[in-house]
Each structure stands twice: as structure tokens, then as C-alpha cells.
Motif scaffolding. Sequence first.
Motif, PDB file in Angstrom:
ATOM      1  N   ARG A  35       0.839  -1.202   0.000  1.00  0.00           N
ATOM      2  CA  ARG A  35       0.000   0.000   0.000  1.00  0.00           C
ATOM      3  C   ARG A  35       0.874   1.251   0.000  1.00  0.00           C
ATOM      4  N   PHE A  36       0.664   2.108  -0.989  1.00  0.00           N
ATOM      5  CA  PHE A  36       1.467   3.323  -1.073  1.00  0.00           C
ATOM      6  C   PHE A  36       0.696   4.439  -1.774  1.00  0.00           C
ATOM      7  N   ILE A  37       1.100   5.665  -1.463  1.00  0.00           N
ATOM      8  CA  ILE A  37       0.619   6.860  -2.161  1.00  0.00           C
ATOM      9  C   ILE A  37       1.841   7.740  -2.383  1.00  0.00           C
ATOM     10  N   ARG A  38       2.030   8.174  -3.631  1.00  0.00           N
ATOM     11  CA  ARG A  38       3.135   9.073  -3.961  1.00  0.00           C
ATOM     12  C   ARG A  38       2.555  10.341  -4.583  1.00  0.00           C
ATOM     13  N   LEU A  39       2.877  11.453  -3.974  1.00  0.00           N
ATOM     14  CA  LEU A  39       2.427  12.759  -4.454  1.00  0.00           C
ATOM     15  C   LEU A  39       3.636  13.512  -4.979  1.00  0.00           C
ATOM     16  N   TYR A  40       3.523  14.015  -6.201  1.00  0.00           N
ATOM     17  CA  TYR A  40       4.588  14.820  -6.782  1.00  0.00           C
ATOM     18  C   TYR A  40       3.986  16.128  -7.281  1.00  0.00           C
ATOM     19  N   ILE A  41       4.664  17.220  -6.970  1.00  0.00           N
ATOM     20  CA  ILE A  41       4.220  18.545  -7.398  1.00  0.00           C
ATOM     21  C   ILE A  41       5.415  19.249  -8.017  1.00  0.00           C
ATOM     22  N   MET A  99       0.102   8.907  -7.473  1.00  0.00           N
ATOM     23  CA  MET A  99       0.186   7.494  -7.835  1.00  0.00           C
ATOM     24  C   MET A  99      -0.107   6.694  -6.581  1.00  0.00           C
ATOM     25  N   ASN A 100      -0.954   5.693  -6.701  1.00  0.00           N
ATOM     26  CA  ASN A 100      -1.295   4.882  -5.536  1.00  0.00           C
ATOM     27  C   ASN A 100      -1.520   3.427  -5.907  1.00  0.00           C
ATOM     28  N   ALA A 101      -1.365   2.596  -4.892  1.00  0.00           N
ATOM     29  CA  ALA A 101      -1.661   1.177  -5.053  1.00  0.00           C
ATOM     30  C   ALA A 101      -3.167   1.010  -5.188  1.00  0.00           C
ATOM     31  N   THR A 102      -3.558   0.015  -5.941  1.00  0.00           N
ATOM     32  CA  THR A 102      -4.977  -0.298  -6.078  1.00  0.00           C
ATOM     33  C   THR A 102      -5.143  -1.793  -6.315  1.00  0.00           C
ATOM     34  N   ALA A 103      -6.253  -2.316  -5.879  1.00  0.00           N
ATOM     35  CA  ALA A 103      -6.563  -3.724  -6.101  1.00  0.00           C
ATOM     36  C   ALA A 103      -7.431  -3.893  -7.340  1.00  0.00           C
ATOM     37  N   GLU A 104      -7.911  -2.789  -7.861  1.00  0.00           N
ATOM     38  CA  GLU A 104      -8.855  -2.838  -8.981  1.00  0.00           C
ATOM     39  C   GLU A 104      -8.184  -2.373 -10.267  1.00  0.00           C
ATOM     40  N   THR A 105      -8.616  -2.948 -11.357  1.00  0.00           N
ATOM     41  CA  THR A 105      -8.236  -2.452 -12.670  1.00  0.00           C
ATOM     42  C   THR A 105      -9.545  -2.074 -13.348  1.00  0.00           C
ATOM     43  N   VAL A 106      -9.752  -0.793 -13.479  1.00  0.00           N
ATOM     44  CA  VAL A 106     -10.990  -0.291 -14.065  1.00  0.00           C
ATOM     45  C   VAL A 106     -10.729   0.029 -15.522  1.00  0.00           C
ATOM     46  N   ARG A 131      -5.756  10.180 -16.379  1.00  0.00           N
ATOM     47  CA  ARG A 131      -5.870   9.108 -15.398  1.00  0.00           C
ATOM     48  C   ARG A 131      -5.457   7.815 -16.075  1.00  0.00           C
ATOM     49  N   LYS A 132      -4.704   7.013 -15.345  1.00  0.00           N
ATOM     50  CA  LYS A 132      -4.252   5.751 -15.914  1.00  0.00           C
ATOM     51  C   LYS A 132      -4.342   4.676 -14.843  1.00  0.00           C
ATOM     52  N   ASN A 133      -4.968   3.568 -15.191  1.00  0.00           N
ATOM     53  CA  ASN A 133      -5.134   2.443 -14.272  1.00  0.00           C
ATOM     54  C   ASN A 133      -4.530   1.209 -14.908  1.00  0.00           C
ATOM     55  N   GLU A 134      -3.495   0.693 -14.263  1.00  0.00           N
ATOM     56  CA  GLU A 134      -2.876  -0.547 -14.692  1.00  0.00           C
ATOM     57  C   GLU A 134      -2.902  -1.491 -13.499  1.00  0.00           C
ATOM     58  N   PRO A 135      -2.681  -2.772 -13.707  1.00  0.00           N
ATOM     59  CA  PRO A 135      -2.739  -3.699 -12.580  1.00  0.00           C
ATOM     60  C   PRO A 135      -1.869  -3.250 -11.408  1.00  0.00           C
ATOM     61  N   GLY A 136      -2.522  -3.011 -10.275  1.00  0.00           N
ATOM     62  CA  GLY A 136      -1.830  -2.650  -9.049  1.00  0.00           C
ATOM     63  C   GLY A 136      -1.553  -1.172  -8.838  1.00  0.00           C
ATOM     64  N   VAL A 137      -1.751  -0.335  -9.874  1.00  0.00           N
ATOM     65  CA  VAL A 137      -1.397   1.085  -9.764  1.00  0.00           C
ATOM     66  C   VAL A 137      -2.434   1.961 -10.457  1.00  0.00           C
ATOM     67  N   PHE A 138      -2.755   3.076  -9.797  1.00  0.00           N
ATOM     68  CA  PHE A 138      -3.620   4.094 -10.404  1.00  0.00           C
ATOM     69  C   PHE A 138      -2.862   5.417 -10.333  1.00  0.00           C
ATOM     70  N   VAL A 139      -2.853   6.151 -11.440  1.00  0.00           N
ATOM     71  CA  VAL A 139      -2.139   7.430 -11.497  1.00  0.00           C
ATOM     72  C   VAL A 139      -3.067   8.492 -12.039  1.00  0.00           C
ATOM     73  N   THR A 140      -3.064   9.644 -11.390  1.00  0.00           N
ATOM     74  CA  THR A 140      -3.764  10.821 -11.900  1.00  0.00           C
ATOM     75  C   THR A 140      -2.740  11.924 -12.062  1.00  0.00           C
ATOM     76  N   GLU A 141      -2.733  12.537 -13.246  1.00  0.00           N
ATOM     77  CA  GLU A 141      -1.853  13.664 -13.526  1.00  0.00           C
ATOM     78  C   GLU A 141      -2.706  14.867 -13.884  1.00  0.00           C
ATOM     79  N   VAL A 142      -2.331  16.017 -13.328  1.00  0.00           N
ATOM     80  CA  VAL A 142      -3.052  17.264 -13.575  1.00  0.00           C
ATOM     81  C   VAL A 142      -2.038  18.329 -13.959  1.00  0.00           C
ATOM     82  N   LEU A 143      -2.336  19.065 -15.022  1.00  0.00           N
ATOM     83  CA  LEU A 143      -1.557  20.242 -15.404  1.00  0.00           C
ATOM     84  C   LEU A 143      -2.472  21.451 -15.341  1.00  0.00           C
TER      85      LEU A 143
END
Length: 172
Positions: A93-99, A111-118, A157-169
Motif C-alpha cells: 500500500r502506497f501513495i506518492r504525491l509529486y508537485i 500514484m497509488n496502489a490499487t486492487a482494482e483495474t478499471v 488518469r491511468k489504471n494498470e494492474p496494481g497502480v492508479f495514477v492521476t496527472e493534472v496540469l
Amino acid sequence: FEKEDAQGGCNYLQKMDSQLVRTAGNRVSVGNDMVDAVIEGELSRLPEDVTFSCTGAIMEELQVDEFDLCTIFSNLLANAMEACEKVDDAAGRFIRLYIGVLKGQLYISVMNATAETVRRTPENGSGGYSSEKKGNHGHGLKRIDRVVAKYGGYLNRKNEPGVFVTEVLLPL
């Protein structure tokens, strides 16, 4: 103020004070006091087995209203924490915030851990992703979308097995 309002206000302040004490060891400073408070408020609810890291800073001069910025951070972090809670392997379980600044714009990545692939579908709102929450919940993705659209920003937004990432500009 009515007596009930004053008591409710006191209860709220006591609750906030206890949350601040719990997060005192996890101080976050991204260069904006309101965003720092939002991040720390969200971190006060972070389960101990979730690894959190934060890198970067917000510039002082932004075109984005602080309230809108806080809306983005609070919803991104709340969604990331909720996703982490569903991960069976506590060690993963992790959450990574980058600014930072990318292409002359404020760049925010969670970027965070996820159990779901949507899977994204065109009929889903919020960039192809939709909430499964019912009732008066699940509006965070839409709130983020509205803020990004308001400023003519970019959202990915990108969801791959085990990871979800949201990027905002957003414009500086």
C-alpha cells in the motif's frame, strides 16, 4: 451564534486539534499553507500501513484559486487512500504525491496502489472512469474534472494492474 452552533464549533475545533496532534510528526510543506493543511488533514486519516511520500512544491504565484487547488488535492488523496484500503497486501500500500513545473504549468501527480483495474469506457464520465459509490458520494472525480476544465488544464488518469495514477496540469 446560537448556543448549539457555538457548541458544534467547539466540538469541530477539538476534533481538528486532535487530528493536528496526530499528524504533527508528518508535517508536509509544499509551499502553500492551505494545501499543506488539506494534505495533512487527509494524512490524519491515513492508515499506518500505507507508505506516503511527497516531493515538490507549489509556486507562490498561481492563476488557480486556492479553494480549487484544495479541491483537487483533497479529492485525489481521499480517492488514493480509499483505493489503498482495498489492497490485500498491506506491504504494497502506497501513495506518492509529486508537485512541480512541467511545460510551464503546475504539475500534480498522485500514484497509488490499487486492487482494482478499471477499464475506461467512453460513456463513463471523468475521463472514462466512474465511481461505484452510491448516494451522496462519488463526486470527487467530477469535482476534479470541473476544476481542471475551469482553468483549461489537462487531466490524465491511468489504471494498470496494481497502480492508479492521476496527472493534472494547470496554468501558472
